[in-house]
Design an enzyme around this catalytic site. Structure first.
Site, PDB file in Angstrom:
ATOM      1  N   SER A  25      63.988 -11.686   7.446  1.00  0.00           N
ATOM      2  CA  SER A  25      62.659 -12.298   7.566  1.00  0.00           C
ATOM      3  C   SER A  25      61.675 -11.653   6.601  1.00  0.00           C
ATOM      4  O   SER A  25      60.499 -12.010   6.576  1.00  0.00           O
ATOM      5  CB  SER A  25      62.145 -12.186   9.006  1.00  0.00           C
ATOM      6  OG  SER A  25      62.203 -10.845   9.451  1.00  0.00           O
ATOM      7  N   ASN A 112      61.890  -5.381  19.129  1.00  0.00           N
ATOM      8  CA  ASN A 112      61.513  -6.525  19.966  1.00  0.00           C
ATOM      9  C   ASN A 112      60.086  -6.404  20.503  1.00  0.00           C
ATOM     10  O   ASN A 112      59.300  -7.357  20.430  1.00  0.00           O
ATOM     11  CB  ASN A 112      62.501  -6.679  21.126  1.00  0.00           C
ATOM     12  CG  ASN A 112      63.920  -6.914  20.633  1.00  0.00           C
ATOM     13  OD1 ASN A 112      64.124  -7.137  19.434  1.00  0.00           O
ATOM     14  ND2 ASN A 112      64.888  -6.859  21.533  1.00  0.00           N
ATOM     15  N   THR A 157      32.273 -49.058  18.126  1.00  0.00           N
ATOM     16  CA  THR A 157      33.354 -48.896  19.102  1.00  0.00           C
ATOM     17  C   THR A 157      34.384 -49.923  18.661  1.00  0.00           C
ATOM     18  O   THR A 157      34.023 -50.995  18.142  1.00  0.00           O
ATOM     19  CB  THR A 157      32.892 -49.187  20.546  1.00  0.00           C
ATOM     20  OG1 THR A 157      32.437 -50.531  20.613  1.00  0.00           O
ATOM     21  CG2 THR A 157      31.756 -48.256  20.985  1.00  0.00           C
ATOM     22  N   HIS A 158      35.648 -49.606  18.817  1.00  0.00           N
ATOM     23  CA  HIS A 158      36.738 -50.484  18.329  1.00  0.00           C
ATOM     24  C   HIS A 158      36.614 -50.755  16.830  1.00  0.00           C
ATOM     25  O   HIS A 158      37.047 -51.786  16.340  1.00  0.00           O
ATOM     26  CB  HIS A 158      36.766 -51.822  19.077  1.00  0.00           C
ATOM     27  CG  HIS A 158      36.608 -51.699  20.560  1.00  0.00           C
ATOM     28  ND1 HIS A 158      37.682 -51.539  21.402  1.00  0.00           N
ATOM     29  CD2 HIS A 158      35.504 -51.674  21.349  1.00  0.00           C
ATOM     30  CE1 HIS A 158      37.234 -51.446  22.658  1.00  0.00           C
ATOM     31  NE2 HIS A 158      35.922 -51.511  22.646  1.00  0.00           N
ATOM     32  N   ASN A 287      38.505 -41.271  -5.947  1.00  0.00           N
ATOM     33  CA  ASN A 287      39.235 -41.251  -4.676  1.00  0.00           C
ATOM     34  C   ASN A 287      38.808 -40.112  -3.763  1.00  0.00           C
ATOM     35  O   ASN A 287      38.527 -39.014  -4.221  1.00  0.00           O
ATOM     36  CB  ASN A 287      40.731 -41.125  -4.945  1.00  0.00           C
ATOM     37  CG  ASN A 287      41.290 -42.362  -5.615  1.00  0.00           C
ATOM     38  OD1 ASN A 287      40.797 -43.465  -5.410  1.00  0.00           O
ATOM     39  ND2 ASN A 287      42.312 -42.181  -6.434  1.00  0.00           N
ATOM     40  N   GLU A 292      41.428 -37.180   2.629  1.00  0.00           N
ATOM     41  CA  GLU A 292      42.782 -37.700   2.866  1.00  0.00           C
ATOM     42  C   GLU A 292      43.769 -36.564   3.093  1.00  0.00           C
ATOM     43  O   GLU A 292      44.638 -36.635   3.969  1.00  0.00           O
ATOM     44  CB  GLU A 292      43.228 -38.565   1.687  1.00  0.00           C
ATOM     45  CG  GLU A 292      42.522 -39.902   1.645  1.00  0.00           C
ATOM     46  CD  GLU A 292      42.940 -40.731   0.443  1.00  0.00           C
ATOM     47  OE1 GLU A 292      43.385 -41.851   0.647  1.00  0.00           O
ATOM     48  OE2 GLU A 292      42.821 -40.236  -0.702  1.00  0.00           O
ATOM     49  N   TYR A 319      64.684 -11.009  24.533  1.00  0.00           N
ATOM     50  CA  TYR A 319      64.518 -11.353  23.113  1.00  0.00           C
ATOM     51  C   TYR A 319      65.730 -12.134  22.621  1.00  0.00           C
ATOM     52  O   TYR A 319      66.872 -11.840  22.971  1.00  0.00           O
ATOM     53  CB  TYR A 319      64.341 -10.088  22.258  1.00  0.00           C
ATOM     54  CG  TYR A 319      64.227 -10.423  20.781  1.00  0.00           C
ATOM     55  CD1 TYR A 319      63.007 -10.792  20.227  1.00  0.00           C
ATOM     56  CD2 TYR A 319      65.352 -10.416  19.960  1.00  0.00           C
ATOM     57  CE1 TYR A 319      62.903 -11.144  18.886  1.00  0.00           C
ATOM     58  CE2 TYR A 319      65.257 -10.762  18.616  1.00  0.00           C
ATOM     59  CZ  TYR A 319      64.034 -11.126  18.084  1.00  0.00           C
ATOM     60  OH  TYR A 319      63.938 -11.482  16.772  1.00  0.00           O
ATOM     61  N   GLN A 324      62.428 -15.314  15.684  1.00  0.00           N
ATOM     62  CA  GLN A 324      62.056 -15.057  14.293  1.00  0.00           C
ATOM     63  C   GLN A 324      61.467 -16.317  13.653  1.00  0.00           C
ATOM     64  O   GLN A 324      60.722 -16.236  12.687  1.00  0.00           O
ATOM     65  CB  GLN A 324      63.279 -14.562  13.517  1.00  0.00           C
ATOM     66  CG  GLN A 324      62.982 -14.159  12.092  1.00  0.00           C
ATOM     67  CD  GLN A 324      64.076 -13.282  11.499  1.00  0.00           C
ATOM     68  OE1 GLN A 324      64.227 -12.128  11.859  1.00  0.00           O
ATOM     69  NE2 GLN A 324      64.868 -13.857  10.608  1.00  0.00           N
TER      70      GLN A 324
HETATM   71  N1  ARG Z   1      62.609  -9.891  12.360  1.00  0.00           N
HETATM   72  C1  ARG Z   1      62.683  -9.975  13.772  1.00  0.00           C
HETATM   73  C2  ARG Z   1      61.799 -11.093  14.285  1.00  0.00           C
HETATM   74  O1  ARG Z   1      61.012 -11.546  13.537  1.00  0.00           O
HETATM   75  C3  ARG Z   1      62.260  -8.684  14.375  1.00  0.00           C
HETATM   76  C4  ARG Z   1      62.861  -8.402  15.704  1.00  0.00           C
HETATM   77  C5  ARG Z   1      64.305  -8.242  15.540  1.00  0.00           C
HETATM   78  N2  ARG Z   1      64.942  -7.807  16.729  1.00  0.00           N
HETATM   79  C6  ARG Z   1      66.261  -7.814  16.884  1.00  0.00           C
HETATM   80  N3  ARG Z   1      66.739  -7.415  18.007  1.00  0.00           N
HETATM   81  N4  ARG Z   1      67.060  -8.254  15.942  1.00  0.00           N
HETATM   82  O2  ARG Z   1      61.870 -11.538  15.409  1.00  0.00           O
END
Ligand code: ARG
Length: 460
Positions: A25, A112, A157-158, A287, A292, A319, A324
Site C-alpha cells: 500500500s 492493525n 417547481t417541476h 461552455n 459540469e 482486522y 487496506q
Molecule cells: N497496509 C495495511 C492497511 O492499510 C496496514 C495494516 C496491515 N496489517 C496487517 N495485519 N497486514 O490496512
C-alpha cells in the site's frame, strides 16, 4: 540470515514481485505519514512513561520520528515497494536513524491498531479542512446574496416557472445546505475521535500500557473500549464518505442550475472567460465545463461510498486485509470534494455575471403571479379555492388571446370577479409578488434581509 521482506524469519523466500506489488500500500498510504509519525511519537512517549522502554529510548524514538518528518517534508524520504507500507517504511528508517532503539517502537501495538489510529487522525484533520472550505463557500454565497436581495429570479417547481423569488433567497438555500454539511462533519468527528491505539493485533497486549495517556496525547476523547472493534471498525470512514457524498450532491444541484442559467433558453447569467472554456469545432461556444465537472464528479464520491460499504459487508472480526482498500477511496473522496468546493467557490465569486435586466424581463413575462391573484381575492374574503378557479379561467383566456394577466383591462378583470379593483395591477407586479411573501423563511425582502443578518453574524 535476514529475510528480504519486512516480516519475520519464518519466511524463507522473497515474495513474487507481482504479489509484492499487489500486496503493497506504500504507493498510496504515504498520505498518512504525518499522522503515522504523530501516532508513533505518542506511543513511544507512553511506553517510556510506563517504564516499558527507558526514558532515553523514548526520547530517541520521538526525535528520530521527528527527523523522518523533516526528511519527508523536504522530499528526502521516498520509500520504495520493498517497504510494503508506510508503517514498515517509518520503522525501518527509524532504526537506521536511532539504531536498536528503533526496534522497540512496535512494542505493545500492531499495524492493525496503528493504521486505524492513523486513519482517524487523518480524517480528523481533513474534516477540519473541509469545514473551513465550507465556511469559505458559505461566505462567498452570502456576499453574492447581499448584492441581490431585490433581484428577482423565476422560481421553479417541476422545472416549470412557479413563483418569482429573490435571487438572494435562492443563494441562501445553498448556504443552509452547506451548514448541514458542516454540522454533519462535526458529527462524524465526534464519533471518530476515539483512539484505537494499543488494541494490538486484535486482543490487547500483555504490556502495562496506558491507553488513556496515548489517547490524551493525540487529542482523542479517550481510548476505544473493545480491542476487536477497535481494529475492525471502519464505520467512521463510511460516515465520512456519506457526509462527503451529500456535499457533492449539494454542489451538483447548484452546478446544474448554473448550467441551466447560462443556456440560451434562460440567459440568466454570463460566464466570465476565467471560468469557461471553448469548443474545438464550434467557435461561437462558451461552455460551462466547471459546473459540469462538479456535477460529474459526484459519481466518483458516491462510488467510493458504495465501494467501501461493499468491502466491509460480511467481514468477520477482526482486522482483514480488505481494509487496506479503504484508503484510496477516502483519499480520493477528500481530494475530489475539496477540489469541487474550491472550483464552485471561484465560479460563484468571480465567474458569474447575473443578467439583471434579463431576469426582470423573465419574471414579468409569465403567469408566475397567478397565485397572487387568487391571494388577492382571498384577502377580500373570497374563499381561496373559489378565487383559484376564477384565476384558472383568466389564465386560460389570456393564453388563448396571447396576452399576460397584467395586459387585461380592469373591466375584463371585473367580468371574472367583481372584487377586482385598480390595485390589482400593483399586487401582481413581480417585485411586489416577491416582497409580499413575508412569512417566516419566505422570499419577501424583509425575511431575506433577516436571514442575511443572521448568516452575517454566524459566519464572521
Ligand atoms: N497496509 C495495511 C492497511 O492499510 C496496514 C495494516 C496491515 N496489517 C496487517 N495485519 N497486514 O490496512
Amino acid at each position: 540470515m535476514p529475510t528480504p521482506q519486512p516480516w519475520s524469519q519464518r519466511f524463507e523466500t522473497a515474495l513474487h514481485p507481482a504479489i509484492a506489488r499487489f500486496n503493497a500500500s506504500i504507493g498510496f498510504d504515504m498520505e498518512l505519514i504525518e499522522f503515522d509519525l504523530t501516532g508513533s511519537q505518542a506511543h513511544a512517549t507512553m511506553l517510556a512513561e510506563c517504564g516499558i522502554i527507558s526514558p532515553a529510548e523514548g526520547e530517541a524514538l520521538v526525535a528520530g520520528l521527528e527527523e523522518i518528518r523533516r526528511e519527508y517534508r523536504e522530499g528526502m524520504f521516498q520509500p520504495g515497494l520493498d517497504a510494503e507500507d508506510v508503517h514498515f517504511a517509518v520503522e525501518r528508517r527509524l532504526t537506521e536513524i536511532v539504531g536498536d532503539a528503533g526496534k522497540k517502537l512496535h512494542t505493545a501495538r500492531s499495524r492493525n491498531d496503528q493504521v486505524a489510529t492513523d486513519l482517524r487522525l487523518y480524517l480528523r484533520d481533513r474534516i477540519q479542512q473541509l469545514q473551513n472550505d465550507l465556511r469559505t463557500w458559505q461566505r462567498t454565497l452570502l456576499a453574492l446574496a447581499e448584492s441581490h436581495v431585490e433581484t428577482p429570479i423565476p422560481g421553479y417547481t417541476h422545472r416549470q416557472r412557479a413563483q418569482p423569488v429573490s435571487l438572494a433567497h435562492h443563494l441562501l438555500a445553498y448556504v443552509e445546505m452547506a451548514q448541514r454539511d458542516w454540522e454533519r462533519l462535526a458529527d462524524v468527528h465526534k464519533r471518530l475521535n476515539w483512539c484505537p491505539l494499543g488494541a494490538g493485533a486484535l486482543a490487547g497486549t500483555t504490556f502495562p500500557i496506558d491507553r488513556h495517556r496515548t489517547a490524551a496525547l493525540l487529542g482523542f476523547a479517550g481510548p476505544t473500549a473493545n480491542s476487536l472493534d477497535s481494529v475492525s471498525d471502519r464505520d467512521f470512514v463510511v460516515e465520512f464518505l456519506a457526509a462527503a457524498s451529500l456535499i457533492a450532491v449539494h454542489l451538483s444541484r447548484l452546478a446544474d442550475e448554473v448550467i441551466f442559467w447560462c443556456a440560451e433558453e434562460a440567459r440568466f447569467v454570463k460566464l466570465s472567460d476565467r471560468v469557461s472554456t471553448g469548443s474545438s469545432i464550434m467557435p461561437q461556444k462558451k461552455n460551462p465545463d466547471v459546473p459540469e465537472l462538479v456535477r460529474g464528479k459526484t459519481g466518483r464520491v458516491f462510488g467510493h461510498l458504495v465501494a467501501l460499504l461493499t468491502t466491509i459487508k460480511g467481514l468477520p472480526l477482526a482486522y482483514n486485509k480488505d481494509f487496506q482498500e479503504d484508503k484510496e477511496a477516502v483519499f480520493d473522496a477528500v481530494a475530489t470534494v475539496r477540489a469541487c468546493l474550491e472550483a464552485m467557490t471561484i465560479l460563484m465569486a468571480e465567474g458569474l455575471e447575473f443578467q439583471t435586466e434579463r431576469l426582470a424581463q423573465a419574471v414579468a413575462a409569465d403567469f408566475a403571479n397567478a397565485t397572487d391573484v387568487a391571494d388577492y381575492l382571498a384577502a377580500k374574503g373570497v374563499p381561496f379555492r373559489e378565487g383559484y378557479n376564477v384565476v384558472g379561467k383568466m389564465v386560460k383566456t389570456a393564453l388563448a388571446e396571447g396576452v399576460l394577466l397584467k395586459d387585461l383591462p380592469l373591466a375584463r378583470w371585473q367580468e371574472f370577479h367583481p372584487a377586482f379593483a385598480a390595485d390589482i395591477y400593483e399586487a401582481i407586479a413581480p417585485l411586489q409578488v416577491v416582497k409580499a411573501r413575508n412569512s417566516y423563511g419566505g422570499t419577501g425582502f424583509e425575511q431575506v434581509r433577516t436571514q442575511l443578518r443572521r448568516w452575517g453574524e454566524q459566519l464572521t
